[in-house]
Design a protein around this motif. Sequence first.
Motif, PDB file in Angstrom:
ATOM      1  N   ARG A 331      74.020  31.413  15.468  1.00 38.92           N
ATOM      2  CA  ARG A 331      74.138  32.859  15.309  1.00 38.92           C
ATOM      3  C   ARG A 331      73.172  33.524  16.290  1.00 38.92           C
ATOM      4  NH1 ARG A 331      78.517  33.766  12.103  1.00 38.92           N
ATOM      5  NH2 ARG A 331      77.728  35.907  11.872  1.00 38.92           N
ATOM      6  N   GLN A 332      73.414  34.802  16.587  1.00 39.42           N
ATOM      7  CA  GLN A 332      72.550  35.501  17.538  1.00 39.42           C
ATOM      8  C   GLN A 332      71.169  35.732  16.936  1.00 39.42           C
ATOM      9  OE1 GLN A 332      73.063  39.719  18.987  1.00 39.42           O
ATOM     10  NE2 GLN A 332      74.000  38.612  20.691  1.00 39.42           N
ATOM     11  N   ALA A 333      70.125  35.492  17.730  1.00 40.58           N
ATOM     12  CA  ALA A 333      68.758  35.417  17.213  1.00 40.58           C
ATOM     13  C   ALA A 333      68.126  36.762  16.920  1.00 40.58           C
ATOM     14  CB  ALA A 333      67.879  34.657  18.206  1.00 40.58           C
ATOM     15  N   GLY A 334      68.613  37.845  17.520  1.00 35.96           N
ATOM     16  CA  GLY A 334      67.943  39.128  17.315  1.00 35.96           C
ATOM     17  C   GLY A 334      66.509  39.089  17.825  1.00 35.96           C
ATOM     18  N   SER A 335      65.615  39.742  17.115  1.00 32.89           N
ATOM     19  CA  SER A 335      64.214  39.856  17.566  1.00 32.89           C
ATOM     20  C   SER A 335      63.352  38.659  17.198  1.00 32.89           C
ATOM     21  CB  SER A 335      63.590  41.120  16.965  1.00 32.89           C
ATOM     22  OG  SER A 335      64.207  42.272  17.477  1.00 32.89           O
ATOM     23  N   THR A 336      63.937  37.619  16.624  1.00 31.30           N
ATOM     24  CA  THR A 336      63.129  36.509  16.118  1.00 31.30           C
ATOM     25  C   THR A 336      62.539  35.640  17.217  1.00 31.30           C
ATOM     26  OG1 THR A 336      65.131  35.163  15.871  1.00 31.30           O
ATOM     27  CG2 THR A 336      64.386  36.417  13.941  1.00 31.30           C
ATOM     28  N   LEU A 337      62.957  35.812  18.472  1.00 32.76           N
ATOM     29  CA  LEU A 337      62.395  35.023  19.570  1.00 32.76           C
ATOM     30  C   LEU A 337      61.163  35.678  20.194  1.00 32.76           C
ATOM     31  CD1 LEU A 337      65.626  33.832  21.434  1.00 32.76           C
ATOM     32  CD2 LEU A 337      64.400  32.722  19.557  1.00 32.76           C
ATOM     33  N   LYS A 338      60.873  36.925  19.824  1.00 32.86           N
ATOM     34  CA  LYS A 338      59.751  37.634  20.440  1.00 32.86           C
ATOM     35  C   LYS A 338      58.400  36.936  20.262  1.00 32.86           C
ATOM     36  CE  LYS A 338      61.866  42.212  20.090  1.00 32.86           C
ATOM     37  NZ  LYS A 338      61.874  43.494  19.333  1.00 32.86           N
ATOM     38  N   PRO A 339      58.088  36.339  19.107  1.00 35.18           N
ATOM     39  CA  PRO A 339      56.782  35.682  18.984  1.00 35.18           C
ATOM     40  C   PRO A 339      56.540  34.619  20.043  1.00 35.18           C
ATOM     41  CG  PRO A 339      57.747  35.976  16.820  1.00 35.18           C
ATOM     42  CD  PRO A 339      58.813  36.343  17.809  1.00 35.18           C
ATOM     43  N   PHE A 340      57.594  33.924  20.478  1.00 40.48           N
ATOM     44  CA  PHE A 340      57.422  32.875  21.483  1.00 40.48           C
ATOM     45  C   PHE A 340      57.159  33.477  22.864  1.00 40.48           C
ATOM     46  CE2 PHE A 340      60.609  31.441  18.292  1.00 40.48           C
ATOM     47  CZ  PHE A 340      59.727  30.698  17.531  1.00 40.48           C
ATOM     48  N   LEU A 341      57.761  34.631  23.128  1.00 35.15           N
ATOM     49  CA  LEU A 341      57.482  35.342  24.373  1.00 35.15           C
ATOM     50  C   LEU A 341      56.007  35.737  24.439  1.00 35.15           C
ATOM     51  CD1 LEU A 341      58.138  37.055  26.915  1.00 35.15           C
ATOM     52  CD2 LEU A 341      58.852  38.884  25.344  1.00 35.15           C
ATOM     53  N   TYR A 342      55.501  36.330  23.366  1.00 31.45           N
ATOM     54  CA  TYR A 342      54.112  36.786  23.383  1.00 31.45           C
ATOM     55  C   TYR A 342      53.134  35.618  23.304  1.00 31.45           C
ATOM     56  CZ  TYR A 342      55.701  41.588  23.055  1.00 31.45           C
ATOM     57  OH  TYR A 342      56.275  42.808  23.320  1.00 31.45           O
ATOM     58  N   ALA A 343      53.530  34.533  22.638  1.00 30.41           N
ATOM     59  CA  ALA A 343      52.659  33.351  22.620  1.00 30.41           C
ATOM     60  C   ALA A 343      52.454  32.830  24.041  1.00 30.41           C
ATOM     61  CB  ALA A 343      53.256  32.264  21.730  1.00 30.41           C
ATOM     62  N   ARG A 344      53.525  32.888  24.846  1.00 32.61           N
ATOM     63  CA  ARG A 344      53.410  32.382  26.212  1.00 32.61           C
ATOM     64  C   ARG A 344      52.524  33.288  27.067  1.00 32.61           C
ATOM     65  NH1 ARG A 344      52.197  28.596  28.068  1.00 32.61           N
ATOM     66  NH2 ARG A 344      53.864  27.489  26.967  1.00 32.61           N
ATOM     67  N   VAL A 345      52.703  34.616  26.999  1.00 32.24           N
ATOM     68  CA  VAL A 345      51.889  35.481  27.859  1.00 32.24           C
ATOM     69  C   VAL A 345      50.432  35.480  27.418  1.00 32.24           C
ATOM     70  CG1 VAL A 345      53.794  36.961  28.580  1.00 32.24           C
ATOM     71  CG2 VAL A 345      52.500  37.548  26.520  1.00 32.24           C
ATOM     72  N   LEU A 346      50.186  35.277  26.119  1.00 31.46           N
ATOM     73  CA  LEU A 346      48.802  35.135  25.661  1.00 31.46           C
ATOM     74  C   LEU A 346      48.218  33.816  26.155  1.00 31.46           C
ATOM     75  CD1 LEU A 346      49.106  36.402  21.970  1.00 31.46           C
ATOM     76  CD2 LEU A 346      47.953  37.569  23.847  1.00 31.46           C
ATOM     77  N   ASP A 347      49.017  32.751  26.020  1.00 33.55           N
ATOM     78  CA  ASP A 347      48.542  31.434  26.422  1.00 33.55           C
ATOM     79  C   ASP A 347      48.265  31.375  27.922  1.00 33.55           C
ATOM     80  OD1 ASP A 347      47.742  28.964  25.532  1.00 33.55           O
ATOM     81  OD2 ASP A 347      49.707  28.035  25.708  1.00 33.55           O
ATOM     82  N   ASP A 348      49.083  32.071  28.712  1.00 33.44           N
ATOM     83  CA  ASP A 348      48.887  32.102  30.160  1.00 33.44           C
ATOM     84  C   ASP A 348      47.870  33.158  30.590  1.00 33.44           C
ATOM     85  OD1 ASP A 348      50.758  30.135  30.304  1.00 33.44           O
ATOM     86  OD2 ASP A 348      52.314  31.344  31.246  1.00 33.44           O
ATOM     87  N   ARG A 349      47.325  33.891  29.614  1.00 33.48           N
ATOM     88  CA  ARG A 349      46.323  34.932  29.868  1.00 33.48           C
ATOM     89  C   ARG A 349      46.873  36.052  30.756  1.00 33.48           C
ATOM     90  NH1 ARG A 349      40.841  32.749  28.883  1.00 33.48           N
ATOM     91  NH2 ARG A 349      41.175  30.758  27.808  1.00 33.48           N
ATOM     92  N   VAL A 350      48.183  36.268  30.661  1.00 33.17           N
ATOM     93  CA  VAL A 350      48.797  37.397  31.345  1.00 33.17           C
ATOM     94  C   VAL A 350      48.482  38.680  30.601  1.00 33.17           C
ATOM     95  CG1 VAL A 350      51.015  38.425  32.015  1.00 33.17           C
ATOM     96  CG2 VAL A 350      50.626  35.969  32.313  1.00 33.17           C
ATOM     97  N   LEU A 351      48.484  38.629  29.275  1.00 35.87           N
ATOM     98  CA  LEU A 351      48.141  39.763  28.429  1.00 35.87           C
ATOM     99  C   LEU A 351      47.242  39.293  27.301  1.00 35.87           C
ATOM    100  CD1 LEU A 351      51.659  41.470  28.025  1.00 35.87           C
ATOM    101  CD2 LEU A 351      49.808  42.218  29.522  1.00 35.87           C
ATOM    102  N   THR A 352      46.620  40.247  26.635  1.00 38.75           N
ATOM    103  CA  THR A 352      45.872  39.978  25.407  1.00 38.75           C
ATOM    104  C   THR A 352      46.527  40.757  24.279  1.00 38.75           C
ATOM    105  OG1 THR A 352      44.343  41.850  25.503  1.00 38.75           O
ATOM    106  CG2 THR A 352      43.777  39.898  26.819  1.00 38.75           C
ATOM    107  N   ALA A 353      46.077  40.530  23.058  1.00 34.78           N
ATOM    108  CA  ALA A 353      46.628  41.277  21.925  1.00 34.78           C
ATOM    109  C   ALA A 353      46.310  42.756  22.010  1.00 34.78           C
ATOM    110  CB  ALA A 353      46.100  40.700  20.614  1.00 34.78           C
ATOM    111  N   ALA A 354      45.263  43.124  22.781  1.00 34.50           N
ATOM    112  CA  ALA A 354      44.882  44.531  22.931  1.00 34.50           C
ATOM    113  C   ALA A 354      45.476  45.176  24.173  1.00 34.50           C
ATOM    114  CB  ALA A 354      43.358  44.650  22.971  1.00 34.50           C
ATOM    115  N   SER A 355      46.094  44.394  25.057  1.00 33.82           N
ATOM    116  CA  SER A 355      46.668  44.958  26.277  1.00 33.82           C
ATOM    117  C   SER A 355      47.753  45.965  25.937  1.00 33.82           C
ATOM    118  CB  SER A 355      47.259  43.846  27.148  1.00 33.82           C
ATOM    119  OG  SER A 355      46.259  42.970  27.601  1.00 33.82           O
ATOM    120  N   LEU A 356      47.862  46.995  26.773  1.00 35.51           N
ATOM    121  CA  LEU A 356      48.858  48.032  26.553  1.00 35.51           C
ATOM    122  C   LEU A 356      50.133  47.723  27.331  1.00 35.51           C
ATOM    123  CD1 LEU A 356      46.640  51.232  26.776  1.00 35.51           C
ATOM    124  CD2 LEU A 356      47.481  50.076  24.716  1.00 35.51           C
ATOM    125  N   VAL A 357      51.258  47.901  26.647  1.00 32.78           N
ATOM    126  CA  VAL A 357      52.560  47.759  27.279  1.00 32.78           C
ATOM    127  C   VAL A 357      53.322  49.057  27.059  1.00 32.78           C
ATOM    128  CG1 VAL A 357      52.760  45.257  27.218  1.00 32.78           C
ATOM    129  CG2 VAL A 357      53.351  46.576  25.198  1.00 32.78           C
TER     130      VAL A 357
END
Length: 700
Positions: A331-357
């Motif tokens: 079935r189509q995933a909807g927004s449930t894949l977003k945590p993995f996107l943010y886990a990657r940018v945090l892990d790669d130090r591209v963004l932090t939890a406080a960074s503004l988007v």
Amino acid sequence: MKRFLPLLLVAGAALAQPPSFDAVRAGHVVSDARLLDRHGAPLNAVRVNAAVRRLAWTPLADVSPAMQAALVAGEDKRFYEHAGVDWAGLAVAAWDSAWRAAGRQRPRGGSTLTMQLAGLLDADLTPAAGAARSLAQKWDQIGAAREIEHAWSKAQILEAYLNLASYRGDLVGIAAAAQGLFGKAPSGLDARESAILVALLRAPGAKPAVVAQRACAVAKAAEFDVACEAVRARASVALAGGYRAVARPGTAPHLATKLLKANDVVSTLDAGVQAFAAGALRDHLAELAGRGVTDGAVVVLDNASGDVLAYVGSSGSLSHAPEVDGVVAPRQAGSTLKPFLYARVLDDRVLTAASLVDDSPIAIATARGVYAPQNYDRGFHGRVSVRTALASSLNVPAVRTLDLLGVARLHDDLRNLGFATLTEDAEYYGTALALGGADVTLLALANAYRALANGGVYSEPRLRADAASAPTRRVFGPAASFVVADILSDRGARSPTFGLDNALATRVWSAAKTGTSKDMRDNWCIGFTSRYTVGVWVGNFSGAPMHDVSGVTGAAPVFRDLVHFLHRHTPSPRPAPPAGVVAQQVAFDPPLEAPRREWFLRGTMMSVVRTGDDSQAAVTPRIRYPVPDGIIALDPDIPAAHQRVALIAFPAAPGLHWRIGEADLGSGARVLWSPTRGRHRLVLAGADGGELSAVDFEVR
């Protein structure tokens, strides 16, 4: 089974030992394979032997006294007196043979129950279909019966016979016969039913009238106080139609079909968790019946082992297609894949939890047209932190974040998390992958969240208790996984979209994410506690859209009820921060969000987040527009000198400048370019002239 040697009474030769009663009972193979829970409790059963219907072995104590009396009276009236052979009965049988030779009907045979049992235990003692038993077979049968009587008790002989005899059609054993013909257990057989079953032993395929006549004789021999007409009536009803369905436990039918092929399987399921999950799903779907929702599925996993504790594939009777397994249906995933996107940018130090988007309108050119993502509430919030963007499930920031990361990187992570349904390459899914533009299964999705619960370490789930522990692989670092889990548990951060009072606000610590696919066809809630991961999907197997159902009203209430049930006796403590995570007070300038204590990966800390400056210090600027392989069409009604294309980079940084080939197009995060027809390679360079980002596109 080893054939018994013939009895040599005269010569006194040694006889082969018959199989023990315990061995015969242990070798009893049922026609149904059972699905058992982790503690051995039966959950379901599937028939795996089409030749016979044979149920579990029935102890003699569980067979009604009427059936025992009818069996002895009808088949072996001197059973308790002889030692395996009824010599008087054999003499009568010999006289009957003479009658048969004269063409007359045979009144009865001379085989005792013990001799018949010997034939059931040894196929060599049984004549071929339609043939009479030879003298040698009869002699061997006599010897085998005497050996059985020497080694077994009378009760064991009766018990084994009742369980091994064929009654009618494919019904073998007293349990299958009682259930198939009368819809009851052997302990409930009355005098009429017992007489009918004994009558079937001599001729299982006889016509109902013949069976009824024989049953009347058995009832009379057993001295039952029952009229022959009552026996006839019961026989005509029992033998008139098809067999009654075997009563089976009915939970986890989809997993039973998946796992049961030949033998019983001990699953990882917990019967209590399974029952509660199925009930919670049915109850909540009944409440949503007026909103066009009929289907759902639930899985519960143990975080540490990967054991699947609940596997609810459908809503059962509420569903129009209950046979569809919603746990593994893509079935189509909807927004449930977003945590993995943010886990990657945090892990790669591209963004932090406080960074503004940036949560502002955006239009992205793709091969299929212009893609303009919107948020669930159809509004935009301007600049927001990563924490707010993820917890509140804002769509535009996710798309912009994926633009920073690159689709290929997220695609690789999702494949490493076990999403086997992502069969196409990254370019096929494009930017929409950030918003769940891909099909996933509930089991894979829940297990991927389990990887976050386990600090970024993935392993396959287990469905069988005897399966070996699956190998593990690290997908995200423990620090990034911890920060994402903390965001998904933050009630305040999710309040801009969901408010403070919603079904995600559980009484114990939990981290959860909802998702709704386009056109309201799929609704998800996936999350975890300190010990369990829970995945819930609701929707319609038909693909019909739901009406006014969101993540917090569709799947989330089932998630909440399950979390409370799973932790009814045990707490769910907040995870301790792993090494490499630092807490620091942070403020925003201007004050876009309230000051707070934020988690950072060590080396990315900041105390003040400033718009377009310090907040993006760790980000490498990339080209946001044009998109890779995009096509820009010139408007023939506008003079070429007046047409401009905005070249956009994100985030802004000092010294940025643009070029195509050797031509310098200007400096800054946004410049206007006069387009020329043809294919172009656009380069974004930094202050030192080095290439930061590049895209190929075409102007037509």
